[in-house]
Design a protein around this motif. Structure first.
Motif, mmCIF file in Angstrom:
data_model
loop_
_atom_site.group_PDB
_atom_site.id
_atom_site.type_symbol
_atom_site.label_atom_id
_atom_site.label_comp_id
_atom_site.label_asym_id
_atom_site.label_seq_id
_atom_site.Cartn_x
_atom_site.Cartn_y
_atom_site.Cartn_z
ATOM 1 N N PRO A 145 0.835 -1.192 0.000
ATOM 2 C CA PRO A 145 0.000 0.000 0.000
ATOM 3 C C PRO A 145 0.876 1.250 0.000
ATOM 4 C CG PRO A 145 -0.749 -1.549 1.649
ATOM 5 C CD PRO A 145 0.567 -2.059 1.139
ATOM 6 N N PRO A 174 -9.898 -6.767 3.249
ATOM 7 C CA PRO A 174 -8.479 -6.945 2.936
ATOM 8 C C PRO A 174 -8.266 -6.963 1.422
ATOM 9 C CG PRO A 174 -9.262 -8.599 4.493
ATOM 10 C CD PRO A 174 -10.463 -7.879 3.992
ATOM 11 N N GLU A 176 -6.302 -8.186 -1.590
ATOM 12 C CA GLU A 176 -5.407 -9.274 -1.958
ATOM 13 C C GLU A 176 -4.551 -8.839 -3.131
ATOM 14 O OE1 GLU A 176 -3.430 -11.916 -1.467
ATOM 15 O OE2 GLU A 176 -5.224 -12.766 -0.569
ATOM 16 N N HIS A 230 -11.713 -15.090 11.102
ATOM 17 C CA HIS A 230 -11.148 -15.063 9.752
ATOM 18 C C HIS A 230 -10.718 -16.452 9.301
ATOM 19 C CE1 HIS A 230 -10.098 -10.535 10.339
ATOM 20 N NE2 HIS A 230 -11.319 -10.713 9.906
ATOM 21 N N ARG B 54 5.739 -10.714 7.840
ATOM 22 C CA ARG B 54 5.799 -11.868 6.927
ATOM 23 C C ARG B 54 7.181 -12.504 6.962
ATOM 24 N NH1 ARG B 54 4.393 -9.627 1.345
ATOM 25 N NH2 ARG B 54 5.565 -7.860 2.147
ATOM 26 N N PRO B 76 0.006 -12.006 1.577
ATOM 27 C CA PRO B 76 -0.223 -10.638 1.083
ATOM 28 C C PRO B 76 0.586 -9.642 1.903
ATOM 29 C CG PRO B 76 -2.301 -11.800 1.428
ATOM 30 C CD PRO B 76 -1.224 -12.653 2.013
ATOM 31 N N PRO B 77 1.034 -8.576 1.251
ATOM 32 C CA PRO B 77 1.840 -7.597 1.983
ATOM 33 C C PRO B 77 1.010 -6.848 3.005
ATOM 34 C CG PRO B 77 1.323 -6.799 -0.199
ATOM 35 C CD PRO B 77 0.834 -8.212 -0.145
ATOM 36 N N ASP B 78 1.715 -6.291 3.952
ATOM 37 C CA ASP B 78 1.038 -5.530 4.987
ATOM 38 C C ASP B 78 0.888 -4.084 4.583
ATOM 39 O OD1 ASP B 78 0.440 -7.459 6.862
ATOM 40 O OD2 ASP B 78 2.497 -7.530 7.546
ATOM 41 N N PHE B 79 0.044 -3.432 5.300
ATOM 42 C CA PHE B 79 -0.216 -2.019 5.099
ATOM 43 C C PHE B 79 0.940 -1.249 5.717
ATOM 44 C CE2 PHE B 79 -2.479 1.789 6.819
ATOM 45 C CZ PHE B 79 -2.704 2.392 5.607
ATOM 46 N N ALA B 80 1.667 -0.544 4.886
ATOM 47 C CA ALA B 80 2.902 0.083 5.358
ATOM 48 C C ALA B 80 2.613 1.347 6.148
ATOM 49 C CB ALA B 80 3.788 0.414 4.166
ATOM 50 N N GLU B 85 7.641 -3.351 7.892
ATOM 51 C CA GLU B 85 6.436 -3.979 8.388
ATOM 52 C C GLU B 85 6.596 -4.165 9.897
ATOM 53 O OE1 GLU B 85 5.729 -7.661 6.453
ATOM 54 O OE2 GLU B 85 5.348 -6.761 4.509
ATOM 55 N N MET B 93 -5.005 -8.306 7.969
ATOM 56 C CA MET B 93 -5.629 -9.477 8.568
ATOM 57 C C MET B 93 -7.028 -9.612 7.985
ATOM 58 S SD MET B 93 -5.811 -10.547 12.564
ATOM 59 C CE MET B 93 -7.240 -9.615 13.031
ATOM 60 N N GLY B 94 -7.403 -10.778 7.680
ATOM 61 C CA GLY B 94 -8.722 -10.994 7.119
ATOM 62 C C GLY B 94 -8.803 -12.398 6.582
ATOM 63 N N ALA B 96 -8.882 -13.504 3.602
ATOM 64 C CA ALA B 96 -7.947 -13.791 2.509
ATOM 65 C C ALA B 96 -6.552 -14.044 3.065
ATOM 66 C CB ALA B 96 -7.912 -12.626 1.524
ATOM 67 N N TRP B 97 -6.169 -13.224 4.017
ATOM 68 C CA TRP B 97 -4.851 -13.424 4.618
ATOM 69 C C TRP B 97 -4.822 -14.759 5.362
ATOM 70 C CZ3 TRP B 97 -1.765 -14.511 8.616
ATOM 71 C CH2 TRP B 97 -0.431 -14.106 8.531
#
Lengths: 426, 649
Positions: A145, A174, A176, A230, B54, B76-80, B85, B93-94, B96-97
């Motif tokens: 991001p 989230p 992806e 989740h 990660r 998936p990458p984290d929100f920077a 990180e 987190m979710g 999908a993760w």
């Protein structure tokens, strides 16, 4: 103990269900048609001159930016002149991205609309997405991001700037960005063996957590509870999603990380695959992030999309913006082509049963204002969406377009965000 | 409150903007800073729970079970929220993760090697030799060619796959006329509970015998195993019998266990390490029951591993900071980007790891031990990439003008320099502006030094190319394919080395747009003359142009600028690299800036004023160019609120 607003809200809602958003009633299925929604969000604005035709039809010549979509001109509707909500936020990218699908000024921290900050794709997911293993698939073709630490943005600025899909206040879906992760999600083992084993493991973790987690404080508890939910959702999704992947697709996915365009094409192919095999009925994709400094392989100046979007009226900048739009639409054309080649059980194509919405957060990138926003609708003929049109909707809220789309998808909604006036797209 | 405003300027605010005034580099008297900091209370609240990075998850799996899974890529990458990180605010987190994580867990299980184990004691029935008794006439020349078989009854208590091994050879009986034998080679079949599970064709080509293998699965309970020799007219076979061996059925992390008690102990150790805390007997009992009830040990231990890695205590750092185990976890996450090892866990169990604890379990001793460990390179590598903005060297698609090996080597050299500075507590000034270059044979030419005779990064004295500022990695990363953007290079120096924000160009102009040669100079003149641009470029450009003697790969080039191109608004001339170095050193910002990078690595987010003051509070004097790198890491670690030792010891 310091808490973020998000943590507090997460803690407050933990164990008490989700926010009380009115659940739309799903309308009757239209003669076997499976309604689907695919949103393409274009960052850094979209110049009206690139996609808005002069007249009320899409007769030749198509605007340059729509040229790649020419094969589907009879399935296209261009809507021009839309406006989104204004925000007091200094980061206009965050304001635009946050408002694009929610119809709300997220920076205000409270909501006035009926959906209470839930974005239109998530409203759709609640109604039509729950019938598929993955209620919605939200992706982006840019990795990290964008949140430069040096521009003084708030955490909320960064949050909104990087998300367009929301479940509610400060609760983005989230995003992806990994092709391989989605591929894994879409090709879960059909026999359910893996999911069953994972469920057993999760049950064991949950049993143990019940014993040790009571000593946790609220913040820790919120994290643990969220994680367990989740995991549960992920396992359920894996259990049923079983999309076949052809050798050609596999090769495409393997090369996804080789180049920006390849990643975008692979991601959109995954979306098409997911919509076709009914792994999901709602998708959101963005080719990149707002404010990204990434330089795309389009344009001649070698500048980022964001940089040229501040064109200042300079011809060479505007030309680059056009080229980038064309390049993005080339990717979208790949998606439409894939959907058009996929038959459905109702005898249509997936494109016929999918309403594809292509929109930016604002119009002219120079001013970064949420006015004069053009949007493009594609597909959806089996849902009753005509094509070949240009609808001038000057002064109409984006939320009106969203309400109309949701109704077309079969939701019996009468309000979305702050509007009860659907735009007449049918 | 001087200190607070200093850090506010230092870390976030005062970014120059289009028509604004360029922020002057403020000279601050360290003593004044120290006095100002005295009025700022450190934050003592615990940090929010956070998910492991990660990279930490990847390393944790590797260190825990020996499995190599590219979690940094698969997840998936984290929100920077900052350069690294690791901040709770930025953790993705979710579902999908979670789904991606479950895939990583499965990969970890699949990638965990199975090893042969002395199962004779672990598995009750062990390896079995089933004797074959051949029916023969007392006279060896007269062979009874009747059907021959032997039956063995096995009590299978450890079901699972087995290997059937037959080492046998056929013996040929010639007839009286001396003519060659005819007929098919002899065959041995193996039946389990009357069902044929293997068939061996026994060769007569060697008198030494031939080893033949087949696989089958033995279910639990009483099993009847028949070994049958189907006779022919001219053959008999010679063999010691059939060997039944359970296939390797222990994961590598339990290698060496010879009994069930050992296996349980290994399991308990693994769980404690994974969860970075003591685990009560009830949890271990529940996990052990899964092992006992599984079809095989391997299967059971795999299921347990899945549970352990899925548990929130593995995925998240939930520690409150109150215990020695929390300190062990944070030390390991920070320095090794992984889990505590046995030594750290033992020290934690003994209640050590406090910053003032003496002896080998004291925080200082353990930190030094950890820095000496090769795993510390993981931290050094990530910090170097983040701090010196080397991201373009780690991105395979960002720099097609540098081959992969060279890019990797440049990053390794920067990391080696950082790690060396940490291990030896070298000063910030020595690391950034010193007289030691870290080079390898592959990069010596770029640095204008002789080959060190090593393929790996090695320290070489160099008055011209010593220090990070003049390293090829730093200079190459701030360049681009075929060109150098001097404003960008200036920006990197200002932002990364003295933490001076520079802001973004007006109207969205891309500051990274490279430009070469005279065009760059012309453009610079235009920018500095343009009131919309001059606010930043009167500082950015001189700093970048001071490093104009290095090309986009970091090699020296013969390039000079008019003197006035490198003059700062305050009249300071930066016409040479040494002058730039003096200017940087005199800014008094190198040390505090380095300090913030370490707190950013520890916390995952840039430090705020109270946090920075807390760091300085642990140093003998506020962070400066003379501060030791090891001291800065130490202070960042022990000033972290969650590492404050509690009165509970």
């Amino acid at each position: 103990m310091t808490w973020s607003r998000r943590e507090i809200l997460t803690a407050l809602t933990a164990g008490a269900g989700t926010l009380a958003v009115p659940t739309p009633v799903r309308a009757a299925t239209l003669s076997g048609v499976t309604a689907r929604l695919m949103v393409v969000y274009l960052p850094n604005g979209l110049q009206a001159r690139d996609v808005v035709p002069a007249g009320s039809t899409l007769d030749d010549p198509l605007p340059t930016g729509l040229a790649p979509l020419a094969p589907w001109v009879d399935h296209l509707t261009v809507v021009s002149g839309l406006h989104s909500v204004t925000s007091s936020a200094s980061n206009l990218h965050a304001a635009a991205a946050g408002a694009a699908l929610t119809g709300e000024d997220l920076h205000a921290g409270s909501f006035t609309g009926a959906n209470r900050g839930r974005s239109m794709d998530q409203v759709a997911a609640d109604a039509i997405g729950t019938a598929s293993p993955i209620p919605s698939l939200v992706t982006c073709s840019e990795g990290l991001p964008v949140c430069p630490p040096d521009v003084g943005w708030t955490a909320r600025d960064c949050l909104y700037q990087n998300h367009v899909s929301y479940r509610g206040l400060d609760d983005p879906r989230p995003v992806e960005t990994s092709v391989s992760a989605i591929l894994r999600q879409l090709t879960g083992r059909p026999d359910g063996t893996e999911a069953a084993r994972r469920r057993i493991a999760l049950d064991a973790v949950a049993r143990d957590a019940k014993r040790w987690s009571p000593v946790l404080d609220a913040a820790q508890r919120a994290v643990v509870d969220s994680w367990m939910s989740h995991l549960s959702e992920a396992i359920d999704a894996t259990q049923a999603a079983a999309c076949p992947v052809s050798d050609a697709d596999a090769a495409l996915f393997l090369e996804a990380d080789q180049a920006i365009g390849a990643h975008m094409d692979a991601m959109l192919r995954l979306h098409a695959l997911a919509l076709h095999c009914d792994a999901t009925r709602v998708g959101v994709w963005s080719p990149g992030r707002e404010f990204s400094r990434r330089v795309l392989p389009a344009g001649s100046l070698g500048l980022s999309h964001h940089a040229v979007s501040h064109h200042g009226g300079r011809t060479e900048y505007l030309d680059d913006v056009t080229e980038i739009t064309v390049w993005h639409m080339d990717r979208v054309a790949g998606l439409l082509g894939a959907l058009a080649a996929m038959p459905t059980v109702a005898g249509h194509t997936v494109l016929d049963e999918t309403l594809v919405l292509i929109l930016p957060g604002f119009g002219d990138g120079q001013v970064h204002a949420p006015v004069g926003i053009p949007a493009v609708l594609a597909g959806g003929s089996a849902l009753g969406l005509p094509g070949g049109r240009h609808l001038v909707a000057t002064g109409t809220k984006l939320a009106s377009l969203h309400l109309a789309i949701l109704q077309m998808l079969g939701l019996s909604l009468t309000r979305f965000a702050t509007t009860s006036q659907p735009l007449a797209i049918w | 409150m001087l200190r607070r405003s200093f850090y506010a300027l230092f870390l976030a605010g005062a970014a120059c903007s289009g028509g604004g005034t360029a922020p002057a580099v403020t000279s601050l008297d360290p003593v004044a800073v120290e006095e100002a900091c005295a009025g700022v209370e450190p934050v003592l609240a615990n940090r929010a729970p956070r998910r492991l990075r990660r990279s930490t998850l990847e390393h944790a799996i590797e260190d825990l079970v020996g499995a190599s899974v590219p979690a940094s890529i698969l997840l998936p990458p984290d929100f920077a929220t900052g350069p690294f990180e690791g901040a709770s605010e930025g953790m993705t987190m979710g579902p999908a993760w979670a789904n991606a994580w479950l895939g990583v867990v499965q990969d970890a299980i699949d990638a965990t090697d199975a090893v042969p184990a002395p199962l004779a004691r672990v598995v009750p029935q062990g390896s079995q030799v089933l004797p074959m008794e051949m029916a023969t006439d007392p006279d060896p020349w007269v062979v009874t060619m009747s059907a021959t078989s032997t039956r063995t009854v096995l009590e299978v208590t450890e079901p699972g796959p087995v290997t059937l091994t037959l080492d046998a050879h056929a013996i040929v009986y010639w007839n009286d006329e001396g003519t060659p034998p005819v007929g098919a080679p002899p065959v041995v079949t193996v039946l389990v509970d009357g069902t044929e599970v293997a068939r061996f064709e026994v060769s007569d080509e060697t008198q030494d015998g031939a080893v033949m293998e087949a696989s089958t699965y033995l279910r639990a309970g009483t099993r009847t195993v028949d070994v049958v020799f189907l006779p022919t007219e001219v053959y008999r076979i010679a063999t010691d019998g059939l060997l039944v061996t359970p296939v390797p059925s222990l994961p590598a992390w339990a290698e060496g266990c010879e009994d069930m008690a050992c296996l349980r102990e290994e399991l308990e150790r693994l769980v404690q390490r994974a969860w970075r805390a003591p685990v009560d007997a009830e949890s271990v009992d529940a996990l052990w029951a899964i092992v006992e009830e599984a079809p095989s040990h391997m299967e059971g231990l795999s299921r347990v591993l899945e549970i352990v890695l899925t548990d929130p205590r593995f995925v998240f750092d939930l520690g409150s900071g109150d215990t020695a185990h929390d300190r062990a976890a944070t030390l390991a996450i920070t320095v090794w980007d992984s889990l505590p090892d046995a030594g750290l866990m033992a020290c934690a169990t003994a209640g050590g790891l406090g910053p003032s604890d003496p002896g080998p379990c004291g925080g200082a001793a353990q930190l030094q031990r950890m820095l000496e460990d090769p795993r510390a390179m993981r931290m050094a590598r990530q910090v170097a990439v983040g701090w010196f903005d080397l991201a373009s060297l780690t991105d395979a698609f960002a720099r097609d003008d540098l081959d992969d090996a060279l890019r990797a080597e440049l990053v390794e050299e920067s990391a080696a320099a950082v790690l060396d500075a940490l291990r030896n507590n070298r000063s910030v000034g020595e690391l950034l502006l010193g007289a030691t270059a870290w080079v390898s044979d592959a990069t010596a030419e770029l640095h204008d030094v002789a080959d060190p005779g090593s393929a790996s990064p090695s320290p070489v004295p160099s008055g011209d190319r010593g220090g990070v500022l003049r390293s090829a990695a730093f200079l190459a990363a701030s360049g681009d394919a075929g060109r150098v953007s001097f404003p960008h290079r200036g920006r990197v120096v200002l932002e990364r080395l003295i933490c001076q924000p520079t802001g973004d160009p007006p109207n969205g102009l891309d500051a990274t747009a490279p430009m070469a040669g005279d065009a760059a100079l012309s453009a610079s003149e235009l920018r500095r003359a343009d009131p919309n641009c001059s606010g930043c470029h009167t500082t950015l450009d001189p700093v970048g142009l001071a490093l104009g003697g290095f090309d986009e790969h970091g090699a020296s080039v013969d390039r000079w600028w008019p003197t006035d191109a490198t003059v700062l608004p305050d009249g300071t001339r930066l016409e040479s690299v040494p002058r730039l170095m003096v200017w940087l050193a005199s800014s008094h910002r190198l040390g505090p800036c380095a300090s913030t990078w370490w707190t950013a690595w520890v916390d995952g987010i840039p430090a705020d004023a109270p946090r920075s003051c807390a760091v300085d509070g642990l140093l003998e004097s506020p962070a400066s160019i003379d501060s030791g790198m090891g001291d800065l890491l130490w202070a960042a670690l022990w000033s972290a609120p969650r590492l404050t030792p509690s009165t509970e010891g």
